[in-house]
Design a protein around this motif. Structure first.
Motif, PDB file in Angstrom:
ATOM      1  N   ALA A   1      94.133 103.865   0.882  1.00 39.50           N
ATOM      2  CA  ALA A   1      95.215 103.271  -0.242  1.00 39.50           C
ATOM      3  C   ALA A   1      96.395 103.984  -0.042  1.00 39.50           C
ATOM      4  O   ALA A   1      96.434 105.195   0.487  1.00 39.50           O
ATOM      5  CB  ALA A   1      94.504 103.261  -1.633  1.00 39.50           C
TER       6      ALA A   1
ATOM      7  N   LYS B   1      96.648 108.131  -0.315  1.00 35.36           N
ATOM      8  CA  LYS B   1      95.498 108.636  -0.508  1.00 35.36           C
ATOM      9  C   LYS B   1      95.056 108.790   0.841  1.00 35.36           C
ATOM     10  O   LYS B   1      95.505 108.395   1.997  1.00 35.36           O
ATOM     11  CB  LYS B   1      94.581 107.727  -1.139  1.00 35.36           C
ATOM     12  CG  LYS B   1      94.720 107.544  -2.666  1.00 35.36           C
ATOM     13  CD  LYS B   1      93.923 107.037  -3.569  1.00 35.36           C
ATOM     14  CE  LYS B   1      94.160 107.000  -5.077  1.00 35.36           C
ATOM     15  NZ  LYS B   1      92.858 106.418  -5.830  1.00 35.36           N
TER      16      LYS B   1
ATOM     17  N   THR C   1      81.139 103.881  -5.252  1.00 33.15           N
ATOM     18  CA  THR C   1      81.856 102.808  -6.228  1.00 33.15           C
ATOM     19  C   THR C   1      81.862 101.342  -5.567  1.00 33.15           C
ATOM     20  O   THR C   1      82.423 100.543  -6.262  1.00 33.15           O
ATOM     21  CB  THR C   1      83.346 103.092  -6.357  1.00 33.15           C
ATOM     22  OG1 THR C   1      83.879 103.360  -4.924  1.00 33.15           O
ATOM     23  CG2 THR C   1      83.519 104.570  -7.133  1.00 33.15           C
TER      24      THR C   1
ATOM     25  N   LYS D   1      87.953  94.700  -7.256  1.00 36.87           N
ATOM     26  CA  LYS D   1      88.805  95.314  -8.268  1.00 36.87           C
ATOM     27  C   LYS D   1      89.991  95.784  -7.920  1.00 36.87           C
ATOM     28  O   LYS D   1      90.029  96.079  -6.407  1.00 36.87           O
ATOM     29  CB  LYS D   1      87.813  96.502  -8.757  1.00 36.87           C
ATOM     30  CG  LYS D   1      86.407  96.301  -9.422  1.00 36.87           C
ATOM     31  CD  LYS D   1      85.676  97.416  -9.874  1.00 36.87           C
ATOM     32  CE  LYS D   1      84.190  97.105 -10.265  1.00 36.87           C
ATOM     33  NZ  LYS D   1      83.647  98.196 -10.647  1.00 36.87           N
ATOM     34  N   PRO D   2      90.933  95.708  -8.587  1.00 32.12           N
ATOM     35  CA  PRO D   2      92.382  96.354  -8.046  1.00 32.12           C
ATOM     36  C   PRO D   2      92.169  97.704  -7.477  1.00 32.12           C
ATOM     37  O   PRO D   2      92.973  97.828  -6.439  1.00 32.12           O
ATOM     38  CB  PRO D   2      93.119  96.322  -9.471  1.00 32.12           C
ATOM     39  CG  PRO D   2      92.459  95.405 -10.274  1.00 32.12           C
ATOM     40  CD  PRO D   2      91.097  95.321  -9.951  1.00 32.12           C
ATOM     41  N   GLU D   3      91.270  98.374  -7.734  1.00 31.30           N
ATOM     42  CA  GLU D   3      91.180  99.840  -7.230  1.00 31.30           C
ATOM     43  C   GLU D   3      90.571  99.536  -5.610  1.00 31.30           C
ATOM     44  O   GLU D   3      90.480 100.695  -4.772  1.00 31.30           O
ATOM     45  CB  GLU D   3      90.258 100.761  -7.813  1.00 31.30           C
ATOM     46  CG  GLU D   3      89.066 100.428  -8.319  1.00 31.30           C
ATOM     47  CD  GLU D   3      89.004  99.611  -9.604  1.00 31.30           C
ATOM     48  OE1 GLU D   3      90.064  99.027 -10.067  1.00 31.30           O
ATOM     49  OE2 GLU D   3      88.173  99.930 -10.618  1.00 31.30           O
ATOM     50  N   ASP D   4      90.148  98.341  -5.259  1.00 33.43           N
ATOM     51  CA  ASP D   4      89.716  98.163  -3.928  1.00 33.43           C
ATOM     52  C   ASP D   4      90.913  97.896  -3.047  1.00 33.43           C
ATOM     53  O   ASP D   4      90.742  97.963  -1.961  1.00 33.43           O
ATOM     54  CB  ASP D   4      88.792  96.942  -3.890  1.00 33.43           C
ATOM     55  CG  ASP D   4      87.557  97.237  -4.604  1.00 33.43           C
ATOM     56  OD1 ASP D   4      86.854  96.464  -5.136  1.00 33.43           O
ATOM     57  OD2 ASP D   4      87.039  98.494  -4.451  1.00 33.43           O
ATOM     58  N   THR D   5      92.254  97.774  -3.430  1.00 32.40           N
ATOM     59  CA  THR D   5      93.342  97.571  -2.731  1.00 32.40           C
ATOM     60  C   THR D   5      93.472  98.703  -1.785  1.00 32.40           C
ATOM     61  O   THR D   5      93.535 100.109  -2.071  1.00 32.40           O
ATOM     62  CB  THR D   5      94.514  97.233  -3.658  1.00 32.40           C
ATOM     63  OG1 THR D   5      94.277  96.197  -4.480  1.00 32.40           O
ATOM     64  CG2 THR D   5      95.691  97.380  -2.926  1.00 32.40           C
ATOM     65  N   ALA D   6      93.519  98.342  -0.394  1.00 27.76           N
ATOM     66  CA  ALA D   6      94.099  99.242   0.541  1.00 27.76           C
ATOM     67  C   ALA D   6      93.875  98.602   1.867  1.00 27.76           C
ATOM     68  O   ALA D   6      93.632  97.602   1.923  1.00 27.76           O
ATOM     69  CB  ALA D   6      92.589 100.314   0.497  1.00 27.76           C
TER      70      ALA D   6
ATOM     71  N   THR E   1      94.580  93.302  -0.846  1.00 29.47           N
ATOM     72  CA  THR E   1      95.046  93.271  -2.053  1.00 29.47           C
ATOM     73  C   THR E   1      94.382  92.773  -3.197  1.00 29.47           C
ATOM     74  O   THR E   1      94.165  91.277  -2.813  1.00 29.47           O
ATOM     75  CB  THR E   1      96.653  92.898  -1.954  1.00 29.47           C
ATOM     76  OG1 THR E   1      97.351  93.457  -0.868  1.00 29.47           O
ATOM     77  CG2 THR E   1      97.370  93.202  -3.187  1.00 29.47           C
TER      78      THR E   1
ATOM     79  N   SER F   1      95.038  91.991 -10.593  1.00 27.18           N
ATOM     80  CA  SER F   1      94.332  92.125 -11.720  1.00 27.18           C
ATOM     81  C   SER F   1      94.713  90.800 -12.685  1.00 27.18           C
ATOM     82  O   SER F   1      95.449  89.954 -12.348  1.00 27.18           O
ATOM     83  CB  SER F   1      94.782  93.040 -12.704  1.00 27.18           C
ATOM     84  OG  SER F   1      96.154  93.182 -12.679  1.00 27.18           O
TER      85      SER F   1
END
Length: 124
Positions: free
Chosen positions: A40, A43, A63, A87-92, A121, A124
């Motif tokens: 991401a 990160k 996760t 989930k949005p946090e899977d964006t990478a 991407t 949400s």
């Protein structure tokens, strides 16, 4: 020369699904473990899932357990990452990776070859 070519990235809504594919060439595919990593913005690259040479063993980042699977097809020299309930946090950017051995590995340092990556991407 090993080549790993990813496809299947794109835009998905939260709760949706995507399937990434990785086509391999260059050495005996069935002799090596395969994996998917992601990075991401801002990160470090992190491991998402790995699978052993024959598909009998898999390992997942905590996760993504229960949402992602990593099947492989040795005859076709492909490995997939099926991603459900995104989930949005899977964006990478997601990278296909080939290990140095038949057994799974647990960090980027253990990767022998990388694909160029495909962007996922999740909105949400």
């Amino acid at each position: 020369q090993v080549q790993l070519v990813e496809s299947g990235g794109g835009l998905a809504q939260a709760g949706g699904s995507l399937r990434l594919s990785c086509a391999a060439s260059g050495r005996i595919f069935s002799a090596y473990a395969m994996g998917w990593f992601r990075q991401a913005p801002g990160k470090e690259r992190e491991i998402v899932a790995t699978i052993s040479w024959n598909g009998d063993s898999t390992n997942y980042k905590d996760t993504v357990k229960g949402r992602f699977t990593i099947p492989r097809g040795n005859a076709k020299k492909v490995v997939y990452l099926q991603m459900n309930n995104l989930k949005p946090e899977d964006t990478a950017v997601y990278y296909c990776a080939q290990g140095r051995h038949a057994t799974m590995w647990s960090s980027a340092d253990g990767t022998d070859y990388w694909g160029k990556g495909t962007l996922v991407t999740v909105s949400s």
